[in-house]
Design a protein around this motif. Structure first.
Motif, PDB file in Angstrom:
ATOM      1  N   ILE A 111      10.309  -1.405 -14.657  1.00 26.19           N
ATOM      2  CA  ILE A 111       8.678  -1.607 -13.857  1.00 26.19           C
ATOM      3  C   ILE A 111       8.065  -0.237 -14.821  1.00 26.19           C
ATOM      4  O   ILE A 111       8.493   0.593 -14.244  1.00 26.19           O
ATOM      5  CB  ILE A 111       9.042  -1.509 -12.686  1.00 26.19           C
ATOM      6  CG1 ILE A 111      10.016  -3.267 -12.613  1.00 26.19           C
ATOM      7  CG2 ILE A 111       7.297  -2.165 -12.154  1.00 26.19           C
ATOM      8  CD1 ILE A 111      10.347  -3.404 -11.723  1.00 26.19           C
ATOM      9  N   ILE A 112       6.706  -0.846 -15.397  1.00 23.55           N
ATOM     10  CA  ILE A 112       5.883   0.988 -15.492  1.00 23.55           C
ATOM     11  C   ILE A 112       4.804   0.284 -14.279  1.00 23.55           C
ATOM     12  O   ILE A 112       3.879  -0.823 -14.843  1.00 23.55           O
ATOM     13  CB  ILE A 112       5.753   1.176 -16.408  1.00 23.55           C
ATOM     14  CG1 ILE A 112       7.086   1.922 -17.706  1.00 23.55           C
ATOM     15  CG2 ILE A 112       4.553   2.053 -16.528  1.00 23.55           C
ATOM     16  CD1 ILE A 112       6.510   1.536 -18.578  1.00 23.55           C
ATOM     17  N   MET A 113       4.337   1.013 -12.604  1.00 23.15           N
ATOM     18  CA  MET A 113       2.953   0.687 -12.571  1.00 23.15           C
ATOM     19  C   MET A 113       2.631   1.590 -12.320  1.00 23.15           C
ATOM     20  O   MET A 113       2.974   2.442 -11.941  1.00 23.15           O
ATOM     21  CB  MET A 113       3.436  -1.118 -11.347  1.00 23.15           C
ATOM     22  CG  MET A 113       4.280   0.039 -10.743  1.00 23.15           C
ATOM     23  SD  MET A 113       4.948  -1.516  -9.544  1.00 23.15           S
ATOM     24  CE  MET A 113       3.763  -1.820  -9.194  1.00 23.15           C
ATOM     25  N   SER A 128       1.455   0.169   0.379  1.00 23.51           N
ATOM     26  CA  SER A 128       1.254   0.567  -1.426  1.00 23.51           C
ATOM     27  C   SER A 128       2.073  -0.308  -1.668  1.00 23.51           C
ATOM     28  O   SER A 128       3.536  -0.342  -1.655  1.00 23.51           O
ATOM     29  CB  SER A 128       1.920   2.372  -0.904  1.00 23.51           C
ATOM     30  OG  SER A 128       2.080   2.350  -2.995  1.00 23.51           O
ATOM     31  N   GLN A 129       1.282  -1.599  -2.576  1.00 24.72           N
ATOM     32  CA  GLN A 129       2.820  -2.379  -3.233  1.00 24.72           C
ATOM     33  C   GLN A 129       3.492  -1.631  -4.104  1.00 24.72           C
ATOM     34  O   GLN A 129       5.159  -1.373  -4.210  1.00 24.72           O
ATOM     35  CB  GLN A 129       2.038  -3.422  -3.955  1.00 24.72           C
ATOM     36  CG  GLN A 129       0.713  -3.759  -3.385  1.00 24.72           C
ATOM     37  CD  GLN A 129       1.325  -4.843  -2.123  1.00 24.72           C
ATOM     38  OE1 GLN A 129       2.939  -5.829  -2.380  1.00 24.72           O
ATOM     39  NE2 GLN A 129       1.125  -5.126  -1.429  1.00 24.72           N
ATOM     40  N   THR A 130       3.043  -0.673  -4.909  1.00 26.44           N
ATOM     41  CA  THR A 130       3.964   0.681  -5.326  1.00 26.44           C
ATOM     42  C   THR A 130       5.249   0.791  -4.510  1.00 26.44           C
ATOM     43  O   THR A 130       6.997   1.347  -5.073  1.00 26.44           O
ATOM     44  CB  THR A 130       2.910   1.320  -6.347  1.00 26.44           C
ATOM     45  OG1 THR A 130       2.069   1.078  -6.808  1.00 26.44           O
ATOM     46  CG2 THR A 130       4.200   2.353  -6.835  1.00 26.44           C
ATOM     47  N   HIS A 131       5.229   1.739  -3.753  1.00 24.45           N
ATOM     48  CA  HIS A 131       5.809   2.407  -2.394  1.00 24.45           C
ATOM     49  C   HIS A 131       6.726   1.475  -1.824  1.00 24.45           C
ATOM     50  O   HIS A 131       8.174   1.146  -2.427  1.00 24.45           O
ATOM     51  CB  HIS A 131       5.417   2.656  -1.248  1.00 24.45           C
ATOM     52  CG  HIS A 131       5.733   3.461  -0.095  1.00 24.45           C
ATOM     53  ND1 HIS A 131       7.405   3.068   0.246  1.00 24.45           N
ATOM     54  CD2 HIS A 131       7.356   4.799  -0.461  1.00 24.45           C
ATOM     55  CE1 HIS A 131       7.285   4.036   1.737  1.00 24.45           C
ATOM     56  NE2 HIS A 131       7.816   5.185   0.669  1.00 24.45           N
ATOM     57  N   LYS A 132       6.535   0.295  -1.908  1.00 24.45           N
ATOM     58  CA  LYS A 132       7.518  -1.430  -1.914  1.00 24.45           C
ATOM     59  C   LYS A 132       8.366  -1.745  -2.602  1.00 24.45           C
ATOM     60  O   LYS A 132       9.103  -2.149  -2.468  1.00 24.45           O
ATOM     61  CB  LYS A 132       6.623  -2.569  -0.886  1.00 24.45           C
ATOM     62  CG  LYS A 132       5.894  -2.437   0.291  1.00 24.45           C
ATOM     63  CD  LYS A 132       4.936  -3.107   0.215  1.00 24.45           C
ATOM     64  CE  LYS A 132       4.137  -3.553   1.954  1.00 24.45           C
ATOM     65  NZ  LYS A 132       2.737  -4.045   1.858  1.00 24.45           N
ATOM     66  N   VAL A 133       7.220  -1.767  -3.398  1.00 22.24           N
ATOM     67  CA  VAL A 133       8.324  -1.932  -5.190  1.00 22.24           C
ATOM     68  C   VAL A 133       9.079  -1.067  -5.647  1.00 22.24           C
ATOM     69  O   VAL A 133      10.792  -1.273  -5.311  1.00 22.24           O
ATOM     70  CB  VAL A 133       7.498  -1.878  -6.502  1.00 22.24           C
ATOM     71  CG1 VAL A 133       8.340  -2.031  -7.307  1.00 22.24           C
ATOM     72  CG2 VAL A 133       7.032  -3.293  -6.027  1.00 22.24           C
ATOM     73  N   LEU A 134       8.823  -0.141  -5.578  1.00 21.45           N
ATOM     74  CA  LEU A 134      10.547   1.198  -5.379  1.00 21.45           C
ATOM     75  C   LEU A 134      11.089   1.172  -4.131  1.00 21.45           C
ATOM     76  O   LEU A 134      12.816   1.625  -4.709  1.00 21.45           O
ATOM     77  CB  LEU A 134       9.573   2.608  -4.560  1.00 21.45           C
ATOM     78  CG  LEU A 134       8.732   2.767  -5.711  1.00 21.45           C
ATOM     79  CD1 LEU A 134       7.934   4.521  -5.222  1.00 21.45           C
ATOM     80  CD2 LEU A 134       9.475   3.692  -7.541  1.00 21.45           C
ATOM     81  N   LEU A 135      10.878   0.319  -3.269  1.00 21.23           N
ATOM     82  CA  LEU A 135      11.594   1.230  -1.590  1.00 21.23           C
ATOM     83  C   LEU A 135      12.747  -1.152  -2.462  1.00 21.23           C
ATOM     84  O   LEU A 135      14.300  -0.280  -1.791  1.00 21.23           O
ATOM     85  CB  LEU A 135      10.990   0.586  -0.442  1.00 21.23           C
ATOM     86  CG  LEU A 135      10.493   2.065  -0.126  1.00 21.23           C
ATOM     87  CD1 LEU A 135      10.045   1.681   1.111  1.00 21.23           C
ATOM     88  CD2 LEU A 135      11.300   3.097   0.239  1.00 21.23           C
ATOM     89  N   VAL A 139      15.670  -1.847 -10.443  1.00 19.53           N
ATOM     90  CA  VAL A 139      15.323  -2.049 -11.726  1.00 19.53           C
ATOM     91  C   VAL A 139      14.732  -0.853 -11.282  1.00 19.53           C
ATOM     92  O   VAL A 139      13.925  -0.605 -10.570  1.00 19.53           O
ATOM     93  CB  VAL A 139      14.304  -2.779 -12.214  1.00 19.53           C
ATOM     94  CG1 VAL A 139      13.866  -2.855 -13.284  1.00 19.53           C
ATOM     95  CG2 VAL A 139      15.527  -4.380 -12.849  1.00 19.53           C
ATOM     96  N   PRO A 140      14.613   0.610 -12.565  1.00 18.58           N
ATOM     97  CA  PRO A 140      14.129   1.242 -12.219  1.00 18.58           C
ATOM     98  C   PRO A 140      12.891   1.220 -12.180  1.00 18.58           C
ATOM     99  O   PRO A 140      11.921   0.089 -13.051  1.00 18.58           O
ATOM    100  CB  PRO A 140      14.872   2.269 -13.352  1.00 18.58           C
ATOM    101  CG  PRO A 140      16.066   1.474 -13.765  1.00 18.58           C
ATOM    102  CD  PRO A 140      15.489   0.606 -13.383  1.00 18.58           C
ATOM    103  N   VAL A 141      11.597   2.214 -11.028  1.00 18.47           N
ATOM    104  CA  VAL A 141      10.035   2.164 -11.427  1.00 18.47           C
ATOM    105  C   VAL A 141      10.325   3.656 -11.838  1.00 18.47           C
ATOM    106  O   VAL A 141      10.143   4.491 -11.367  1.00 18.47           O
ATOM    107  CB  VAL A 141       9.782   1.987 -10.424  1.00 18.47           C
ATOM    108  CG1 VAL A 141       8.037   1.497 -10.635  1.00 18.47           C
ATOM    109  CG2 VAL A 141      10.341   0.401  -9.355  1.00 18.47           C
TER     110      VAL A 141
END
Length: 151
Positions: A111-113, A128-135, A139-141
């Protein structure tokens, strides 16, 4: 290495910068891209049924049309760079969950964001949507910090 990249976009300038970098990365890796936009759900703010029905239909149509146009621009950029691109739209008030779910259901291996670089109280309040995705993502981000790229 990476064969299928999920590229979530919210249409912001930070996201636009990440898209360009992600497409270059995909081209160099020989990867395909799935571009994703998560639209917010409709929320009721009136008790008048006629207004609610008209507002709901208009909201759904306008937001879908806007998302489709944004994803179409992204798909054309990908095509111009020689990157295969599929586009996907979902509705949810929790975009991070749809991002993680889409990465899994589409068998993405990266995932690239973008991150907007919000810090302090503003970052805590807005989340942060990005932070939530990281958690939540298995899949690697790869995170593109647009606020750092502007300097």
């Amino acid at each position: 290495m990476y064969q299928h990249i999920l590229l979530p976009t919210d249409g912001s300038p930070a996201s636009a910068a990440a898209i360009q970098s992600a497409l270059q990365f995909a081209r160099e890796a020989g990867a395909r891209v799935t571009a994703l936009h998560v639209l917010p759900e409709f929320h009721t703010f009136t008790l008048q049924a006629a207004q609610l029905e008209d507002t709901y239909e208009s909201y759904m149509r306008e937001t879908s049309d806007h998302a489709a146009a944004m994803l179409n621009v992204l798909a054309r950029k990908a095509q111009a760079m020689g990157v295969r691109c599929e586009t996907v739209m979902h509705r949810s008030d929790q975009p991070h969950r749809k991002i993680v779910e889409t990465a899994q259901t589409h068998d993405c291996d990266l995932i690239i964001m973008a991150t907007h670089g919000l810090t302090g109280l503003k970052g805590m309040v807005l989340g942060s949507q990005t932070h939530k995705v990281l958690l939540e993502s298995s899949v690697p981000v790869l995170v593109f910090n647009a606020s750092k790229a502007e300097h």
